[in-house]
Write a protein that holds these residues in place. Structure first.
Motif, short mmCIF file in Angstrom:
data_model
loop_
_atom_site.label_atom_id
_atom_site.label_comp_id
_atom_site.label_asym_id
_atom_site.label_seq_id
_atom_site.Cartn_x
_atom_site.Cartn_y
_atom_site.Cartn_z
N VAL A 29 79.47 -9.53 -10.88
CA VAL A 29 80.52 -9.56 -11.88
C VAL A 29 80.78 -8.13 -12.33
O VAL A 29 79.84 -7.36 -12.53
N GLU A 30 82.04 -7.75 -12.41
CA GLU A 30 82.39 -6.44 -12.93
C GLU A 30 83.64 -6.57 -13.79
O GLU A 30 84.45 -7.47 -13.59
N GLN A 31 83.76 -5.70 -14.77
CA GLN A 31 84.89 -5.79 -15.68
C GLN A 31 85.19 -4.41 -16.24
O GLN A 31 84.29 -3.65 -16.60
N LYS A 32 86.48 -4.13 -16.32
CA LYS A 32 86.94 -2.91 -16.98
C LYS A 32 87.49 -3.33 -18.34
O LYS A 32 88.36 -4.19 -18.42
N ILE A 33 86.95 -2.74 -19.38
CA ILE A 33 87.30 -3.15 -20.75
C ILE A 33 88.06 -2.02 -21.44
O ILE A 33 87.66 -0.85 -21.37
N ASP A 34 89.15 -2.40 -22.10
CA ASP A 34 89.86 -1.47 -22.95
C ASP A 34 89.12 -1.44 -24.29
O ASP A 34 89.33 -2.29 -25.15
N LEU A 35 88.20 -0.48 -24.42
CA LEU A 35 87.41 -0.41 -25.65
C LEU A 35 88.27 -0.11 -26.87
O LEU A 35 87.94 -0.51 -27.98
N LYS A 36 89.37 0.58 -26.64
CA LYS A 36 90.23 0.95 -27.77
C LYS A 36 90.69 -0.29 -28.54
O LYS A 36 90.49 -0.38 -29.76
N SER A 37 91.27 -1.26 -27.85
CA SER A 37 91.77 -2.45 -28.55
C SER A 37 90.62 -3.27 -29.13
O SER A 37 90.73 -3.82 -30.24
N TYR A 90 92.66 13.39 -31.43
CA TYR A 90 92.25 11.99 -31.60
C TYR A 90 91.98 11.41 -30.22
O TYR A 90 92.33 12.00 -29.20
N ILE A 91 91.36 10.25 -30.18
CA ILE A 91 91.00 9.62 -28.90
C ILE A 91 92.13 8.69 -28.49
O ILE A 91 92.44 7.72 -29.18
N GLU A 92 92.74 9.02 -27.37
CA GLU A 92 93.86 8.23 -26.90
C GLU A 92 93.40 7.01 -26.12
O GLU A 92 94.03 5.95 -26.17
N LYS A 93 92.30 7.14 -25.39
CA LYS A 93 91.87 6.06 -24.50
C LYS A 93 90.36 5.98 -24.49
O LYS A 93 89.66 7.00 -24.52
N ALA A 94 89.83 4.78 -24.51
CA ALA A 94 88.39 4.56 -24.36
C ALA A 94 88.19 3.32 -23.50
O ALA A 94 88.68 2.24 -23.83
N VAL A 95 87.52 3.49 -22.38
CA VAL A 95 87.32 2.36 -21.46
C VAL A 95 85.85 2.27 -21.07
O VAL A 95 85.11 3.25 -21.13
N GLN A 96 85.45 1.08 -20.71
CA GLN A 96 84.12 0.89 -20.12
C GLN A 96 84.28 -0.01 -18.91
O GLN A 96 85.02 -1.00 -18.94
N LYS A 97 83.59 0.34 -17.84
CA LYS A 97 83.54 -0.54 -16.68
C LYS A 97 82.08 -0.81 -16.38
O LYS A 97 81.28 0.12 -16.25
N ALA A 98 81.73 -2.07 -16.32
CA ALA A 98 80.34 -2.45 -16.06
C ALA A 98 80.29 -3.30 -14.80
O ALA A 98 81.24 -4.02 -14.47
N TYR A 99 79.17 -3.22 -14.11
CA TYR A 99 79.00 -3.90 -12.82
C TYR A 99 77.59 -4.49 -12.79
O TYR A 99 76.62 -3.85 -13.18
N LEU A 100 77.51 -5.72 -12.33
CA LEU A 100 76.20 -6.39 -12.27
C LEU A 100 76.15 -7.28 -11.03
O LEU A 100 77.09 -8.01 -10.75
N GLU A 101 75.05 -7.19 -10.31
CA GLU A 101 74.80 -8.10 -9.18
C GLU A 101 73.50 -8.82 -9.43
O GLU A 101 72.53 -8.23 -9.90
N VAL A 102 73.47 -10.09 -9.13
CA VAL A 102 72.24 -10.86 -9.20
C VAL A 102 71.98 -11.44 -7.80
O VAL A 102 72.80 -12.19 -7.27
N THR A 142 89.54 12.18 -23.86
CA THR A 142 89.25 10.89 -23.25
C THR A 142 87.75 10.65 -23.27
O THR A 142 86.96 11.51 -22.87
N LEU A 143 87.39 9.49 -23.75
CA LEU A 143 85.98 9.08 -23.79
C LEU A 143 85.72 8.17 -22.59
O LEU A 143 86.40 7.16 -22.41
N VAL A 144 84.76 8.55 -21.76
CA VAL A 144 84.44 7.77 -20.55
C VAL A 144 83.03 7.21 -20.68
O VAL A 144 82.10 7.90 -21.09
N ASN A 145 82.89 5.94 -20.33
CA ASN A 145 81.65 5.23 -20.57
C ASN A 145 81.37 4.29 -19.41
O ASN A 145 82.15 3.39 -19.14
N ALA A 146 80.27 4.51 -18.69
CA ALA A 146 79.89 3.63 -17.58
C ALA A 146 78.37 3.53 -17.55
O ALA A 146 77.66 4.39 -18.07
N ILE A 147 77.87 2.48 -16.92
CA ILE A 147 76.42 2.29 -16.85
C ILE A 147 76.05 1.64 -15.53
O ILE A 147 76.81 0.84 -14.97
N TYR A 148 74.88 2.02 -15.02
CA TYR A 148 74.38 1.47 -13.76
C TYR A 148 72.96 0.96 -13.97
O TYR A 148 72.15 1.61 -14.64
#
Length: 405
Positions: free
Chosen positions: A292-300, A327-339, A174-180
């Motif tokens: 605004v925050e969103q969880k993205i299915d990077l795989k698709s 092989y990589i079964e799942k790849a997701v990214q969740k990003a979060y932003l406040e203004v 599983t590939l995990v990807n997040a950023i702050y």
């Protein structure tokens, strides 16, 4: 002088490399746009590129070729991209910088599978990445472990990235990807100038939002697509963060023009044109306070861009491990932003000042309808975040959770 020359070369190579990743960023945005309907969009192109770079280190054959082709690395000598990605992340996550940026990239591999020592060495060298072994058959425990790790890496902003349902006894990788990201505006908004405003959505409905206001010196330009496709003229506003290395660029169509009319013209060369042609001047800015925050299915999304092999049993990740069925079964990214007004914690003053709009002496950017945005490094042109605000999720005045801009 020699070191300065070397620094200049590194910076120049990073800028050229950013042109390549900008193309990938825009293509990924359009993938999300097609799937996103009327939703907000937020993702980190740079973080996705880093995550794919991690996979690329372990890939061979068709798996490697697809990643390099999709990311636009084919014009580079094999392997050069890893140093360039390392330079870009170093440029934005420098501990001495005014902004706090934390990448959380990791590979979780099924225990019992041995890693190639050279792969582990390169992962640490280029990405300071963590590679951990887990037992995916204990799906609830794995989800909790990964979520806790991501939460710690992102100062508790990104929670519940994955659930037990995301794993099974056949999961191997599983590939995990997040950023702050946390930063303060160079020119901060005064909280006492914030007041309730109507935000007009593209479907014709309206929502109440908290609108920040200031008159200040920003980078501003008016652009035209040369036709009526994007409604003719639109505005671009660039607002630097403290230190001026990082900035947020807001692209706003005219009030009566839906963002969907502008989005098709967004291409990588246009991002560069905006950056090169905005001029510093006094501007009146009305900007909603939002998160605004969103969880993205990077795989698709990545499959739609041409990276397919790594997600199938045909994947060749043999540089990572000798296991043939990996092989990589799942790849997701969740990003979060406040203004917010200032970007640090702070309460909003209760006194609301009525804003008059009778005499406009300067250009006025009224973001009271959907807009496109990017947060980028102004020196290297790398894009940390890209997205759109279709509906601003209101941060209430008594919500002290003002950690991220």
């Amino acid at each position: 002088l020699p070191s300065l020359s070397l620094l200049s070369k590194i910076l120049l190579s990073a800028i050229c490399f950013s042109d390549t990743t900008s193309e990938f960023s825009v293509r990924l945005y359009h993938q999300l746009q097609v799937a996103g309907g009327q939703d907000n969009i937020i993702f980190s192109p740079l973080s996705v590129a880093v995550a794919l770079g991690m996979v690329e280190l372990g890939a061979r054959g068709a798996s490697l070729a697809e990643i390099r082709q999709t990311l636009g690395f084919n014009h580079l000598l094999p392997g050069v991209e890893f140093s360039l990605l390392q330079n870009l992340t170093a440029a934005v996550s420098n501990d001495d910088a005014h902004c706090v940026i934390r990448f959380a990239n990791s590979l979780f591999l099924q225990e019992g599978i041995a890693f190639n020592p050279e792969f582990l060495h390169l992962m640490r060298k280029y990405f300071r990445a963590q590679v951990e072994t887990v037992d995916f058959s204990q799906s609830a425990a794995v989800a909790e472990q990964i979520n806790s790790w991501v939460e710690n890496q992102t100062e508790s902003k990104i929670r519940e990235l994955l659930s037990a349902e995301d794993f099974s006894s056949v999961t191997r990788l599983t590939l995990v990807n997040a950023i702050y990201f946390r930063g303060s505006w160079k020119n901060q908004f005064r909280p006492e100038n914030t007041r309730t405003f109507s935000f007009s959505k593209d479907d014709g409905s309206e929502v109440q939002t908290l609108m920040m206001y200031q008159q200040g010196d920003f980078y501003y330009g008016e652009f035209s697509d040369g036709s009526q496709e994007a409604g003719g003229v639109y505005q671009v506003l660039e607002m630097p963060y403290e230190g001026e290395d990082m900035s947020m660029m807001i692209v706003l169509p005219r009030q009566e023009v839906p963002l969907a009319s502008l989005e098709p013209i967004i291409k990588a060369p246009l991002l560069e044109e905006w950056a090169n042609n905005v001029k510093r001047q006094k501007v009146e800015v009305y900007l909603p306070r939002f998160k605004v925050e969103q969880k993205i299915d990077l795989k698709s999304s990545l499959q739609g861009l041409g990276i397919k092999n790594i997600f199938t049993s045909d994947a060749d990740l043999s540089a990572m491990t000798d296991g043939k069925d990996l092989y990589i079964e799942k790849a997701v990214q969740k990003a979060y932003l406040e203004v917010t007004e200032e970007g640090a914690e702070g309460a909003v003053g209760s006194g609301m000042i009525a804003l008059t709009r009778t005499l406009v002496l300067y250009p006025q950017v009224m973001a009271d309808h959907p807009f496109f945005f990017i947060i980028r490094n102004r020196r290297t042109a790398s894009i940390l975040f890209m997205g759109r605000v279709m509906t601003p999720e209101v941060i209430e005045p008594n919500d002290h959770d003002f950690d991220s801009i």
